[in-house]
Design a protein around this motif. Structure first.
Motif, PDB file in Angstrom:
ATOM      1  N   THR A  92       0.831  -1.206   0.000  1.00 43.21           N
ATOM      2  CA  THR A  92       0.000   0.000   0.000  1.00 43.21           C
ATOM      3  C   THR A  92       0.864   1.254   0.000  1.00 43.21           C
ATOM      4  O   THR A  92       0.588   2.224  -0.716  1.00 43.21           O
ATOM      5  CB  THR A  92      -0.935   0.002   1.221  1.00 43.21           C
ATOM      6  N   ARG A 100     -16.661  -4.045  -2.182  1.00 41.07           N
ATOM      7  CA  ARG A 100     -15.977  -2.926  -2.860  1.00 41.07           C
ATOM      8  C   ARG A 100     -16.480  -2.779  -4.297  1.00 41.07           C
ATOM      9  O   ARG A 100     -16.520  -1.661  -4.847  1.00 41.07           O
ATOM     10  CB  ARG A 100     -14.476  -3.134  -2.832  1.00 41.07           C
ATOM     11  N   ASP A 111     -13.762   2.682   2.920  1.00 39.35           N
ATOM     12  CA  ASP A 111     -13.104   1.665   3.740  1.00 39.35           C
ATOM     13  C   ASP A 111     -14.093   0.560   4.095  1.00 39.35           C
ATOM     14  O   ASP A 111     -15.299   0.820   4.268  1.00 39.35           O
ATOM     15  CB  ASP A 111     -12.548   2.285   5.034  1.00 39.35           C
ATOM     16  N   THR A 131     -14.122  -2.682   6.923  1.00 35.36           N
ATOM     17  CA  THR A 131     -13.408  -3.266   8.062  1.00 35.36           C
ATOM     18  C   THR A 131     -14.173  -4.465   8.597  1.00 35.36           C
ATOM     19  O   THR A 131     -15.376  -4.342   8.925  1.00 35.36           O
ATOM     20  CB  THR A 131     -13.223  -2.238   9.187  1.00 35.36           C
ATOM     21  N   THR A 182     -17.541   2.330   5.472  1.00 33.19           N
ATOM     22  CA  THR A 182     -17.386   3.770   5.696  1.00 33.19           C
ATOM     23  C   THR A 182     -17.521   4.491   4.366  1.00 33.19           C
ATOM     24  O   THR A 182     -16.831   4.155   3.390  1.00 33.19           O
ATOM     25  CB  THR A 182     -16.019   4.078   6.324  1.00 33.19           C
TER      26      THR A 182
END
Length: 810
Positions: free
Chosen positions: A641, A744, A753, A755, A777
């Motif tokens: 990342t 996603r 995001d 989680t 999120t």
């Protein structure tokens, strides 16, 4: 090469100061002028309390069948009682006595130990009669095996009570020089004397000897032939009626201080002359050799049993051999054969002095892994002018020390004249290269110190380079000699002039540097492993079907093959640290691996890491836990990342034989395979006696190909976030990675995001299913989110999960 300064002083007219302070200063000067010094020591190693003693009487031990009681004269008023188990002790011998209170070297402990009075089987012993191995001699240089007993000196070695260390030459300062390949001249005492003499401005005195020839002619006993391309110089001398015996103590002292083991008077003379002149010699038993000697290349299928007892398969048309008749009896320039070696029964000796083709000698020594002191000198180049001189000196010594008769004449198989090396050197070129203002007198004085023959015409020298200086062939080489002796510290220091070009890193270099910085910021330390390894380790974690790249002439059996992975080397580092009680190890390496691909290997940049031991949970409370899969996975994820790799995903993998099948994941960037991460296989770790180790290996070249523009910036949104939680009841076969990817893909462009915050299996959950809880999120970069829009996007996610995985929303 080990240089005894006491021996060297014979050729420098005693100019060397041998006090410890002066020797240290000399070693420092040598290191700044010519070659590095590996060691500066004496064989004595600080020992004391060792004296010469005479065995006066021997009586039986009352309670031992292998020990005796000796009474020795050590120069005092009374005899000293010493109990010994030496099998060779006898009355009248001059031996070495370590007195009570003596400090002797313990090779196993690597330190001095103090000798105390002892009682052996009820009988007091006031000292110890010693073998050389018990006072610091290595088995490689001690003339007798330790099992043979105590060392017995010749009667004329000194008086009882004398310092035994001095009698054995153990106080002589010895410098061990680390020679570069071009300094073949310093592989001899004479060449070293010229070097030291030039530094100290002292003339060199060559050794004198008297050679007396007998009436028998050498040519009547042996003939020789050698082609110029294999042995441009090949000569033999014959010494008849020799008596094989131990060498005198003076010769043995010189040899063991040079790191050579004394054998017998004939072999010792050849080694002594090699150390003195740098010219290797070989002694044949003439009666076993026959009367016809030749030099040729080996034939197909020929073998030779060398002096070390090994049967060597000779390489046809590659190895130079010495033949008796037509049978090989020695590997030229490397090692002799057993069939013609000098033994205790040898009466007549044929002594060989030659110059062999250095390239062929080097190749033979490498192919047979048989690097000897002789091959080292032939490879680097011997002094042509000393070839016959060394042969004559050796023959004279054999006549003196072995009682032999030197046959008249030298038998030459080849005698080629050396082509003279003549160099012209203008003064302007010297000063231009060195930035000095040397005069003609200054440079001429340096050539005088070097003992070079030269003429000078105005300010131009014509130098006739001596044969001992094979490293000088160009004017630049002469300038280097001038600079060395003038003193590098005396050369003027100037700053470079001219335009400067600002440096910069390429894109790849920038990413490589960022890669290292990122891994170090994640708590891993850089390691650098050997590129060369064994075939098994080379393929240990490799995922390529390509063959390994093997060296034709490896230097050792454990460095034969180029690596195809980095993990194996890092695993060796973990084992090294664990063996030294370092259990918490986190390392990474970035380097190249090699795959066979046609003529040249294919090189690929990889990055790998390992982590084992514990990880700190709380520094304040000093709480720790064992490293697990998620720690190493987190390192890889954060690493990728940070570099800017997009769409990183992990897929469970059980097809890697040296990785744990239940704790290993393949790493992808989109659909591009980057490598793997996980726990190393327990059976592999058990073989190495290691605890759990986690690691990863990534194809750095593949990472580079996935990166886009390195200039990346995402502005921080000033608008609030909205979160939505969802708990799913899905099959155990569904992985988090699958769920994450689907969320996603369907959550819309405002999702920032995902989680996973809870995983549950057990009571209230049907068998074969699991509960996964996620927080999604949402955030907009440009405006405040509207609840209705978020709810619509979230509804799409729920619908996709129910459709794709049959998820039950809880």
């Amino acid at each position: 090469m080990k240089i005894s300064l006491t021996w060297l002083n014979d050729y420098l007219n005693g100019a060397l100061d041998l006090t410890p302070e002066a020797v240290n200063a000399l070693a420092e000067r040598i290191a700044r002028t010519s070659v590095e010094i590996d060691e500066n020591e004496t064989l004595a190693k600080g020992q004391s309390g060792l004296v010469l003693a005479r065995v006066v009487a021997i009586t039986e031990h009352p309670d031992s069948d292998h020990m005796v009681i000796t009474h020795v004269d050590a120069g005092g008023e009374e005899l000293v009682q010493v109990v010994t188990g030496a099998p060779n002790v006898a009355e009248g011998q001059l031996v070495i006595l370590a007195q009570v209170g003596a400090k002797i070297w313990d090779s196993e402990k690597g330190e001095l130990v103090k000798l105390r009075k002892a009682k052996l089987r009820g009988v007091e012993s006031f000292g110890m009669l010693v073998a050389l191995q018990e006072i610091g001699f290595d088995n490689k240089i001690a003339p007798k095996d330790f099992e043979a007993g105590i060392f017995v000196l010749p009667s004329d070695a000194g008086q009882v009570g004398d310092d035994a260390l001095a009698a054995l030459g153990m106080h002589e300062p010895v410098l061990d020089t680390s020679l570069t390949p071009n300094r073949a001249d310093m592989l001899s005492m004479i060449g070293t004397a010229y070097e030291f003499g030039a530094m100290l401005d002292v003339a060199v005195t060559l050794p004198n000897f008297d050679l007396v020839e007998g009436e028998r002619r050498a040519a009547d006993q042996i003939s020789a032939s050698a082609p110029d391309d294999l042995a441009p110089n090949y000569s033999l001398r014959v010494i008849n009626d020799v008596t094989i015996a131990d060498s005198p103590l003076w010769l043995q002292k010189r040899l063991w201080n040079a790191g050579i083991r004394p054998i017998n008077n004939v072999v010792d003379v050849t080694n002594y002359i090699m150390w003195l002149y740098g010219q290797p010699l070989h002694a044949f038993d003439l009666d076993q050799l026959g009367n016809q000697v030749g030099v040729r290349l080996a034939h197909d299928g020929e073998q030779l049993v060398t002096l070390d007892g090994q049967t060597r398969d000779l390489r046809p048309d590659e190895d130079i051999v010495i033949t008796a008749g037509d049978a090989p009896v020695a590997m030229a320039g490397v090692m002799g054969g057993q069939s013609t070696e000098v033994t205790g029964q040898t009466v007549n000796v044929a002594l060989e002095s030659a110059i062999f083709n250095p390239s062929l000698v080097r190749a033979s020594a490498r192919r047979h892994d048989l690097h000897s002191a002789a091959s080292q000198r032939f490879e680097r180049g011997v002094n042509w002018d000393a070839q016959l001189l060394a042969l004559d000196h050796a023959a004279a010594l054999l006549a003196e020390l072995a009682g032999g008769q030197v046959a008249a004449g030298v038998v030459n198989g080849a005698q080629t004249q050396r082509e003279a090396v003549v160099i012209e050197l203008p003064l302007a070129r010297v000063n231009g290269a060195l930035g000095t203002n040397l005069t003609v007198a200054d440079v001429s004085a340096i050539f005088d110190r070097l003992a070079f023959d030269y003429t000078v015409d105005g300010d131009v020298w014509t130098v006739n380079v001596p044969a001992r200086k094979a490293d000088i062939a160009l004017p630049a080489d002469l300038i280097e000699e001038i600079a060395r002796l003038y003193g590098y510290d005396n050369l003027p220091v100037t700053l470079p002039t001219g335009p400067t070009t600002p440096g910069h890193l390429t894109t790849t270099q920038k990413i490589q540097r960022a890669s290292r910085h990122t891994l170090e910021s994640l708590g891993l330390n850089q390691a650098i492993s050997y590129v060369l390894t064994t075939p098994n380790k080379a393929k240990l974690f490799s995922e390529s079907a390509a063959d390994v790249v093997a060296l034709d002439y490896p230097m050792s059996s454990d460095r034969t093959t180029t690596r195809q992975n980095l993990l194996a080397g890092l695993l060796d580092d973990v084992a090294y640290n664990n063996a030294r009680s370092v259990e918490n190890v986190a390392l990474y390496e970035q380097g190249r691996v090699f795959f066979a691909d046609g003529v040249l290997p294919r090189e690929v940049e990889h990055v790998a890491g390992v982590w084992s031991g514990n990880v700190a949970v709380s520094q304040w409370q000093k709480a720790v836990r064992a490293v697990d899969f998620y720690d190493i996975k987190g390192v890889v994820e954060q690493y990728l990342t940070t570099l800017g790799v997009a769409d990183v995903r992990f897929v469970a993998a059980n097809d890697k034989p040296n990785m744990h099948p239940g704790q290993t994941a393949a790493v992808f960037a989109g659909d591009v395979y980057l490598g793997f991460v996980g726990q190393l296989h327990p059976s592999l770790l058990a073989d190495l006696k290691l605890p759990r180790v986690f690691g990863f290996e990534l194809d750095f070249a593949a990472i580079l190909n996935t990166l886009g523009d390195l200039t990346q910036y995402v502005p921080v949104s000033r608008f609030p976030q909205i979160t939505r939680d969802v708990a799913l009841l899905v099959s155990d076969a569904v992985t988090h990675a699958q769920v994450d990817a689907l969320i996603r893909a369907t959550a819309g462009d405002k999702l920032v995001d995902v989680t996973l915050f809870d995983v549950y299996r057990g009571e209230h959950v049907p068998a074969g299913q699991q509960s996964l809880a996620y927080t999604l999120t949402y955030q907009d970069q440009n405006a405040t989110l509207v609840e209705e829009n978020v709810n619509a996007d979230f509804a799409k996610v729920i619908a996709a999960l129910e459709s794709e995985f049959g998820a039950e929303i809880r």
